[in-house]
Design an enzyme around this catalytic site. Sequence first.
Site, PDB file in Angstrom:
ATOM      1  N   ARG A  78       0.857  -1.182   0.000  1.00 25.46           N
ATOM      2  CA  ARG A  78       0.000   0.000   0.000  1.00 25.46           C
ATOM      3  C   ARG A  78       0.898   1.239   0.000  1.00 25.46           C
ATOM      4  O   ARG A  78       1.698   1.418   0.930  1.00 25.46           O
ATOM      5  CB  ARG A  78      -0.894  -0.011   1.251  1.00 25.46           C
ATOM      6  CG  ARG A  78      -1.663   1.262   1.435  1.00 25.46           C
ATOM      7  CD  ARG A  78      -2.584   1.246   2.657  1.00 25.46           C
ATOM      8  NE  ARG A  78      -3.205   2.542   2.777  1.00 25.46           N
ATOM      9  CZ  ARG A  78      -3.069   3.371   3.812  1.00 25.46           C
ATOM     10  NH1 ARG A  78      -2.399   3.010   4.892  1.00 25.46           N
ATOM     11  NH2 ARG A  78      -3.631   4.553   3.800  1.00 25.46           N
ATOM     12  N   HIS A 122      -2.792  10.879   0.804  1.00 26.46           N
ATOM     13  CA  HIS A 122      -2.218  10.686   2.139  1.00 26.46           C
ATOM     14  C   HIS A 122      -1.554  12.011   2.534  1.00 26.46           C
ATOM     15  O   HIS A 122      -0.361  12.091   2.753  1.00 26.46           O
ATOM     16  CB  HIS A 122      -1.234   9.512   2.121  1.00 26.46           C
ATOM     17  CG  HIS A 122      -0.920   8.929   3.467  1.00 26.46           C
ATOM     18  ND1 HIS A 122      -1.088   7.585   3.772  1.00 26.46           N
ATOM     19  CD2 HIS A 122      -0.432   9.493   4.601  1.00 26.46           C
ATOM     20  CE1 HIS A 122      -0.710   7.353   5.023  1.00 26.46           C
ATOM     21  NE2 HIS A 122      -0.305   8.490   5.553  1.00 26.46           N
ATOM     22  N   GLU A 167      -7.168   8.523   6.369  1.00 25.61           N
ATOM     23  CA  GLU A 167      -7.414   9.215   7.643  1.00 25.61           C
ATOM     24  C   GLU A 167      -7.910  10.653   7.484  1.00 25.61           C
ATOM     25  O   GLU A 167      -7.230  11.618   7.888  1.00 25.61           O
ATOM     26  CB  GLU A 167      -6.129   9.204   8.491  1.00 25.61           C
ATOM     27  CG  GLU A 167      -5.591   7.818   8.759  1.00 25.61           C
ATOM     28  CD  GLU A 167      -4.359   7.801   9.657  1.00 25.61           C
ATOM     29  OE1 GLU A 167      -3.873   8.882  10.033  1.00 25.61           O
ATOM     30  OE2 GLU A 167      -3.885   6.711   9.987  1.00 25.61           O
ATOM     31  N   ASN A 297      -7.016   1.874  10.202  1.00 25.34           N
ATOM     32  CA  ASN A 297      -5.698   2.121  10.796  1.00 25.34           C
ATOM     33  C   ASN A 297      -5.886   2.126  12.302  1.00 25.34           C
ATOM     34  O   ASN A 297      -6.584   2.990  12.849  1.00 25.34           O
ATOM     35  CB  ASN A 297      -5.130   3.472  10.348  1.00 25.34           C
ATOM     36  CG  ASN A 297      -4.786   3.474   8.867  1.00 25.34           C
ATOM     37  OD1 ASN A 297      -4.897   2.449   8.185  1.00 25.34           O
ATOM     38  ND2 ASN A 297      -4.345   4.619   8.370  1.00 25.34           N
ATOM     39  N   TYR A 299      -3.923   1.879  16.079  1.00 29.41           N
ATOM     40  CA  TYR A 299      -2.663   1.911  16.829  1.00 29.41           C
ATOM     41  C   TYR A 299      -2.846   1.735  18.331  1.00 29.41           C
ATOM     42  O   TYR A 299      -2.053   1.095  18.978  1.00 29.41           O
ATOM     43  CB  TYR A 299      -1.921   3.233  16.560  1.00 29.41           C
ATOM     44  CG  TYR A 299      -1.353   3.284  15.165  1.00 29.41           C
ATOM     45  CD1 TYR A 299      -0.086   2.777  14.897  1.00 29.41           C
ATOM     46  CD2 TYR A 299      -2.097   3.804  14.109  1.00 29.41           C
ATOM     47  CE1 TYR A 299       0.430   2.787  13.613  1.00 29.41           C
ATOM     48  CE2 TYR A 299      -1.580   3.825  12.819  1.00 29.41           C
ATOM     49  CZ  TYR A 299      -0.317   3.311  12.577  1.00 29.41           C
ATOM     50  OH  TYR A 299       0.200   3.316  11.300  1.00 29.41           O
ATOM     51  N   GLU A 357      -3.257  -0.125   8.291  1.00 26.69           N
ATOM     52  CA  GLU A 357      -2.065   0.269   9.047  1.00 26.69           C
ATOM     53  C   GLU A 357      -2.160  -0.278  10.459  1.00 26.69           C
ATOM     54  O   GLU A 357      -3.214  -0.160  11.113  1.00 26.69           O
ATOM     55  CB  GLU A 357      -1.951   1.797   9.182  1.00 26.69           C
ATOM     56  CG  GLU A 357      -1.455   2.510   7.968  1.00 26.69           C
ATOM     57  CD  GLU A 357      -1.318   4.012   8.188  1.00 26.69           C
ATOM     58  OE1 GLU A 357      -1.051   4.459   9.320  1.00 26.69           O
ATOM     59  OE2 GLU A 357      -1.501   4.739   7.195  1.00 26.69           O
TER      60      GLU A 357
HETATM   61  O1  IFM Z   1       2.883   7.631   9.981  1.00 23.63           O
HETATM   62  C1  IFM Z   1       1.507   7.698  10.178  1.00 23.63           C
HETATM   63  C2  IFM Z   1       0.760   7.496   8.881  1.00 23.63           C
HETATM   64  O2  IFM Z   1       1.145   8.413   7.926  1.00 23.63           O
HETATM   65  C3  IFM Z   1      -0.720   7.623   9.104  1.00 23.63           C
HETATM   66  N1  IFM Z   1      -1.157   6.790  10.190  1.00 23.63           N
HETATM   67  C4  IFM Z   1      -0.427   6.824  11.415  1.00 23.63           C
HETATM   68  C5  IFM Z   1       1.052   6.640  11.166  1.00 23.63           C
HETATM   69  C6  IFM Z   1       1.824   6.695  12.484  1.00 23.63           C
HETATM   70  O3  IFM Z   1       1.623   7.911  13.110  1.00 23.63           O
END
Ligand code: IFM
Length: 450
Positions: A78, A122, A167, A297, A299, A357
């Site tokens: 990606r 992006h 995002e 995404n 985290y 992500e």
């Molecule tokens: O690096 C970023 C990415 O560009 C978008 N999502 C979160 C990642 C980590 O912060």
Amino acid sequence: MTTSIQFPQDFVWGTATSSYQIEGAWQADGKGESIWDRFTHSPGNIKNGDTGDVACDHYHRWSEDVRLMAELGVQAYRFSIAWPRILPDGRSPLNQAGLDFYSRLVDDLLAAGIVPYVTLYHWDMPQALEDAGGWPVRATAEAFVEYADAVSRHLGDRVKNWITLNEPWVSAFMGYEMGVHAPGRRETAAAVRAAHHLLLAHGWSVPVIRQNSPDAKVGITLNLTVAQPASAGEADRRAAQHLDGYINRWFLDPLYGRSYPEDLSARFEQHFPQGLDHLLIGDLSAIAAPTDFLGVNYYTRFIVRDEKAADNLPPEVIPAPKEEHTEMGWEVYPEGLYILLSKLYGEYRIPSIYVTENGCSYSDGPDENGRVRDARRLSYLHDHFQAAHRAIQEGVPLSGYFVWSFMDNFEWAEGYSQRFGLVWVEYQTQKRILKDSALWYKDVIAHNGF
Ligand code: IFM
């Protein structure tokens, strides 16, 4: 560690990057200035004054990078396209050299047996469009459709997986409300309008991409989280609900045909010149254009408290107690991925979901033998893969997983201080080294599990 976790046969294992974070070559071959070029070149915005001018020099080293990916055995990659390489001033004329760069990359990936997943946006918008008002202005969504049309016409014969936006919450709120990302504005009204126009840009471009790229799968990627109240009290519960609305539902609800969530629209509607109801009838159906997949995404989670007024936005996010945190300060909370995926499927019945992500920042570097022992990244990925697997077992249609990131790169406001890569990048020499986590990931891919 648990053994014998097996993923579905057609599960896609990939890795992800974005144009501004890796390409460098910010002025090469007719590329125009992006909002990130302008933002990083303005003193005080980025840690250590770092910029993406050179980054990982992927613009010149793409072939070496594809070979490394092939060595890892990734099935999909990606990456994003830099809008100002294609339309340097935001509108025509097209810059053929920019298209050629991505065309060569796509050909090389396909020749290596790696399926390209292309993100159109992006975050690196042409500065010329920001000068004309940026995302808070409706015309920017129209410009995006022209761009999506140009790219999908040129690459749509070979690229069959498209992600319109990455995002949009971050683009809108970190860029226009908090001012910590480009273009660095601090205006809530502009941010709310930016969010709407980003969604509109997405919705308008879906049919255009479908037309130019027959049989393509089209989706959008959102940064989603799990918002949990700090206590069982009513104020905290409402604060968590608001954070969920602000980050997740403000985007998910309209995308899946539910209009903007009522618990937030009362607060946001003042920022639309004619109010939400009046303005949005046509817009909402455009935004809800049927898509083939959702990119997630994930985290970390947020624990939320709001002792004073549960109506504050954003509510107060408190640090998670004692748990492990990555170097970004983000709590390691794999359970959140399971909760999120289950909730998404339960609530919206999304036909196909990808983790587009997931990954972590740890700065472990080469030892005296040149080996990068990033055990914490390996364990982070292991536990998140396991959480994803649990969701699949319970019926969530998770189609694939893209580790963020293929290589260390420019981490926005944090510059090069944060390393998310499977591959170590020595920025002075541009040498790449596969970290231990990459070698472990190679094995996961080879066995479709662990
Ligand atoms: O690096 C970023 C990415 O560009 C978008 N999502 C979160 C990642 C980590 O912060």
